[in-house]
Scaffold this active site. Structure first.
Site, PDB file in Angstrom:
ATOM      1  CG  HIS A 121      -0.275  -0.067   2.516  1.00  0.00           C
ATOM      2  ND1 HIS A 121       0.189   1.047   3.197  1.00  0.00           N
ATOM      3  CD2 HIS A 121       0.043  -1.129   3.297  1.00  0.00           C
ATOM      4  CE1 HIS A 121       0.732   0.680   4.334  1.00  0.00           C
ATOM      5  NE2 HIS A 121       0.666  -0.639   4.423  1.00  0.00           N
ATOM      6  CG  ASP A 122      -0.440   4.217   1.154  1.00  0.00           C
ATOM      7  OD1 ASP A 122      -1.310   4.896   0.586  1.00  0.00           O
ATOM      8  OD2 ASP A 122      -0.672   3.521   2.159  1.00  0.00           O
ATOM      9  N   GLY A 139       5.005  -1.009   2.932  1.00  0.00           N
ATOM     10  CA  GLY A 139       4.181   0.164   2.680  1.00  0.00           C
ATOM     11  C   GLY A 139       4.956   1.458   2.568  1.00  0.00           C
TER      12      GLY A 139
END
Length: 262
Positions: A121-122, A139
């Site tokens: 994520h991200d 992340g």
């Protein structure tokens, strides 16, 4: 529609260009958009709010747009955005972003991403990146343009890999890697300048000489980081052909909150 295998399951709300090819048993969700010329292999799952650009090759069994592996995620409308002309090999997993960051995981253009790569994520990836088999990005990781990451490399949360850097096989990346450098090992060690990569990208002799001076200032002269940065800044005047490269390095070092590999 002849490019869509009859066993593929595509939500009617999904937006696929008519030239998109989808292989057997692939599953594509309602919030997915895929651009012209992209090929989706057999058994791929593309879900979430995922946007994929033109002329990508997505090989069989990839999973794109699944929810983040983050216990704080509570179903927010976050995204995965993939650019153009990327090659995404078998069993890759790219997750959506989270609201704790910008809410989007982003992959640029012309990247070569080999099998079993995980992009959490991200993460923010630039363009022209090569990632070998089994690379794992935690992340919020950032990877600059033209970076090369060797097989089985693990990258810690929020770490940055600078443009044109190279990470050797099975490296443990827990600090920011400045642009143009070659690193490997566990613990991570800076080995030198990515000369082969720079020459392949037609860096001039003067630009390469300046980058080698940057390496000396950071790693070979016993200077503090602040002292090294003062010397690096002076190179922009002394070697004007490399002014943009020096500025790129200075900007990277200025925002290295977690420290750099040294």
């Amino acid at each position: 529609m002849t490019l869509i295998h009859p066993t593929a399951i595509i939500d009617p709300a999904a937006q696929l260009d008519p030239t998109v090819s989808v292989g057997p048993y692939a599953v594509i969700g309602p919030h997915v958009r895929i651009g012209a010329g992209t090929t989706v292999g057999a058994h791929c799952v593309i879900e979430g709010r995922t946007t994929i650009g033109r002329d990508n090759q997505i090989f069989q069994f990839a999973s794109l747009g699944a929810v983040p592996q983050d216990k704080k995620y509570a179903g927010e409308a976050t995204e995965l955005v993939i650019g153009d002309r990327n090659t995404i090999r078998e069993f890759c997993t790219f997750n959506l972003g989270t609201v704790q960051d910008a809410g989007v995981t982003r992959v640029g253009d012309d990247n070569w991403i080999m099998a079993y790569v995980h992009i959490a994520h991200d993460c923010q990836l630039g363009s022209q990146i090569t990632m070998a088999n089994g690379v794992t990005l935690a992340g919020h990781v950032q990877v600059g343009d033209w970076a090369t990451v060797g097989g089985l490399v693990g990258v810690l949360q929020r770490v940055r890999i600078g443009a044109h850097a190279m990470v050797g096989f099975a490296g443990h990346v827990n600090k920011d890697i400045p642009p143009f450098m070659v690193v490997d090992g566990n613990p991570l060690v800076v080995r030198g300048v990515n000369l082969v990569g720079l020459r392949r990208r037609d860096f001039s002799a003067e630009r390469i000489a300046a980058i080698r001076e940057v390496h000396k200032l950071l790693y070979r002269q016993g200077k503090t980081l602040e002292e090294a940065r003062q010397g690096i800044a002076a190179l922009a005047t002394e070697m004007p052909a490399a002014a943009a490269d020096v500025a790129q390095m200075d900007a990277f070092l200025d925002s290295a909150a977690s420290g750099i590999a040294r």
